[in-house]
Design an enzyme around this catalytic site. Structure first.
Site, short mmCIF file in Angstrom:
data_model
loop_
_atom_site.label_atom_id
_atom_site.label_comp_id
_atom_site.label_asym_id
_atom_site.label_seq_id
_atom_site.Cartn_x
_atom_site.Cartn_y
_atom_site.Cartn_z
N THR A 25 -10.42 2.94 11.28
CA THR A 25 -10.20 1.98 12.37
C THR A 25 -9.63 2.64 13.64
O THR A 25 -9.53 1.99 14.68
CB THR A 25 -9.24 0.86 11.90
OG1 THR A 25 -8.07 1.46 11.35
CG2 THR A 25 -9.89 -0.02 10.85
N LYS A 28 0.85 -1.19 0.00
CA LYS A 28 0.00 0.00 0.00
C LYS A 28 0.88 1.24 0.00
O LYS A 28 1.79 1.36 0.82
CB LYS A 28 -0.90 0.01 1.24
CG LYS A 28 -1.84 1.21 1.29
CD LYS A 28 -2.87 1.04 2.37
CE LYS A 28 -2.41 1.51 3.73
NZ LYS A 28 -2.20 2.96 3.83
N ARG A 66 2.84 -1.05 10.67
CA ARG A 66 3.92 -1.02 11.64
C ARG A 66 4.33 -2.36 12.22
O ARG A 66 5.51 -2.55 12.54
CB ARG A 66 3.57 -0.02 12.75
CG ARG A 66 3.66 1.41 12.27
CD ARG A 66 2.93 2.38 13.17
NE ARG A 66 1.48 2.28 13.02
CZ ARG A 66 0.62 3.11 13.60
NH1 ARG A 66 1.04 4.08 14.37
NH2 ARG A 66 -0.69 2.96 13.39
N ASP A 83 -13.95 14.93 -1.94
CA ASP A 83 -14.10 16.30 -2.44
C ASP A 83 -15.41 16.34 -3.24
O ASP A 83 -16.17 15.36 -3.23
CB ASP A 83 -12.88 16.67 -3.31
CG ASP A 83 -12.59 18.17 -3.31
OD1 ASP A 83 -13.56 18.95 -3.37
OD2 ASP A 83 -11.41 18.56 -3.27
N ILE A 84 -15.66 17.42 -3.95
CA ILE A 84 -16.88 17.47 -4.75
C ILE A 84 -16.75 16.46 -5.90
O ILE A 84 -15.64 16.12 -6.31
CB ILE A 84 -17.18 18.90 -5.29
CG1 ILE A 84 -16.03 19.41 -6.17
CG2 ILE A 84 -17.46 19.84 -4.13
CD1 ILE A 84 -16.37 20.72 -6.90
N ASP A 134 -3.57 4.36 -1.66
CA ASP A 134 -4.51 4.79 -0.61
C ASP A 134 -4.41 6.30 -0.42
O ASP A 134 -3.65 6.79 0.41
CB ASP A 134 -4.15 4.02 0.68
CG ASP A 134 -4.73 4.63 1.94
OD1 ASP A 134 -5.82 5.22 1.88
OD2 ASP A 134 -4.08 4.50 3.01
N LYS A 165 -7.42 8.17 -0.27
CA LYS A 165 -8.68 8.52 0.41
C LYS A 165 -9.28 9.82 -0.10
O LYS A 165 -9.47 10.78 0.65
CB LYS A 165 -8.45 8.64 1.92
CG LYS A 165 -7.99 7.38 2.60
CD LYS A 165 -8.01 7.53 4.11
CE LYS A 165 -7.57 6.29 4.84
NZ LYS A 165 -6.16 5.93 4.69
O1 LIG Z 1 -7.48 3.23 4.10
C1 LIG Z 1 -6.66 2.68 4.85
O2 LIG Z 1 -5.78 1.96 4.39
C2 LIG Z 1 -6.86 2.80 6.30
C3 LIG Z 1 -8.15 2.98 6.73
C4 LIG Z 1 -8.46 2.86 8.10
O3 LIG Z 1 -9.61 2.95 8.49
N1 LIG Z 1 -7.45 2.62 8.96
C5 LIG Z 1 -6.13 2.49 8.58
O4 LIG Z 1 -5.27 2.25 9.43
N2 LIG Z 1 -5.82 2.63 7.24
C6 LIG Z 1 -4.41 2.57 6.80
O5 LIG Z 1 -3.86 1.28 7.13
C7 LIG Z 1 -2.53 1.38 7.61
C8 LIG Z 1 -2.46 0.75 8.97
O6 LIG Z 1 -1.15 0.83 9.46
P1 LIG Z 1 -0.70 0.18 10.85
O7 LIG Z 1 -1.59 0.71 11.92
O8 LIG Z 1 0.72 0.63 10.98
O9 LIG Z 1 -0.84 -1.32 10.67
C9 LIG Z 1 -2.15 2.86 7.58
O10 LIG Z 1 -1.39 3.10 6.42
C10 LIG Z 1 -3.48 3.60 7.49
O11 LIG Z 1 -3.38 4.77 6.70
#
Ligand SMILES: O=C(O)c1cc(=O)[nH]c(=O)n1[C@@H]1O[C@H](COP(=O)(O)O)[C@@H](O)[C@H]1O
Length: 237
Positions: free
Chosen positions: A122, A32, A214, A64-65, A59, A61
């Site tokens: 999340t 990602k 991570r 916007d309009i 990713d 995200k």
């Molecule tokens: O769209 C995403 O990937 C995303 C959505 C979400 O609700 N929560 C979320 O953690 N992410 C992405 O998922 C990855 C999680 O990373 P770790 O928490 O390090 O495992 C990060 O790059 C976030 O940007």
């Protein structure tokens, strides 16, 4: 889209990405590229990663309009990525416009990238959602409502936590993709994540793909950490 373990490359330079990927030698990964890496390294990071044969979830995200999101998606469709996302909070028209932009931008003969919508992050608890967003629902109801909108807009699935996967598949079917971040091994630091689960639990709940950052990228041995998560995710441990 096949079930996948997606590694979040939350780095800020090509050098760091290269050093990370080199440890995996010839193994083909699903990675990602998020805001940090895309904003620092630029679109050429996609070509660099693709050259190595990996699949990419871009990713960014978008939120916007509808016209702005449509035009941005048209541009992103020219990059060779496999999966992109938008925020469902942008609404049904915005999601329809995102899909239309992606379709228009995809070269003839090429497969359109899959597109999913972020429901509730999340890192958000039910209490946060009710207080900050003034949504008077349970978190599951809110996620389900966003997922239904995304499905009506023609999107391929959503980003959600593992906690909502069964409800989403129950309502929208197992082919509607659920991509779940917030994945941690039992003893891992949870950092800023709130709605979490282990890779085993994600598999048992029927999640289509998990996103892990991570726990792998900051591990003493990222390759070893990746193998442990993969085994648990695939149920081969
Ligand atoms: O769209 C995403 O990937 C995303 C959505 C979400 O609700 N929560 C979320 O953690 N992410 C992405 O998922 C990855 C999680 O990373 P770790 O928490 O390090 O495992 C990060 O790059 C976030 O940007």
């Amino acid at each position: 889209m096949e079930k996948a373990l997606i590694i979040a490359l939350d780095f800020n330079s090509l050098e760091e990405v290269t050093a990370f990927l080199d440890q995996f030698q010839e193994e083909k990964l699903f990675v990602k590229v998020g805001m940090e890496l895309f904003y620092s390294a630029g679109p050429s990071i996609i070509t660099e990663i693709k050259k190595r044969g990996h699949q990419i979830f871009l990713d960014l995200k978008l939120h916007d309009i509808p016209n702005t999101v449509k035009q941005a998606m048209k541009v992103l469709a020219k990059l060779d990525v496999d999966l992109v996302n938008v925020h469902a909070a942008g609404g049904k028209w915005m999601m329809e416009a995102a899909l239309a932009g992606l379709q228009e931008g995809t070269q003839e003969g090429k497969q359109r990238p899959a597109i999913i919508a972020v429901t509730q992050l999340t890192s958000t608890t039910e209490e946060d959602m009710q207080h900050d967003q003034r949504i008077p629902l349970t978190l599951e109801q809110s996620v389900l409502s966003y997922a239904t909108l995304a499905s009506e807009a023609g999107l391929d699935g959503v980003v959600c936590s593992t906690h909502e996967v069964e409800a989403i598949h129950g309502k929208l079917g197992n082919d509607f993709l659920t991509v779940t971040p917030g994945i941690r091994m039992a003893d891992d630091d949870t950092h800023d994540q709130k709605r979490i689960a282990t890779p085993e639990k994600a598999r048992l709940l029927g999640t289509n793909s998990i996103v892990v950052g991570r726990s792998i990228t900051k591990a003493t041995s990222p390759v070893e950490a990746y193998r442990l998560v993969k085994k648990a995710w695939e149920g081969t441990n």
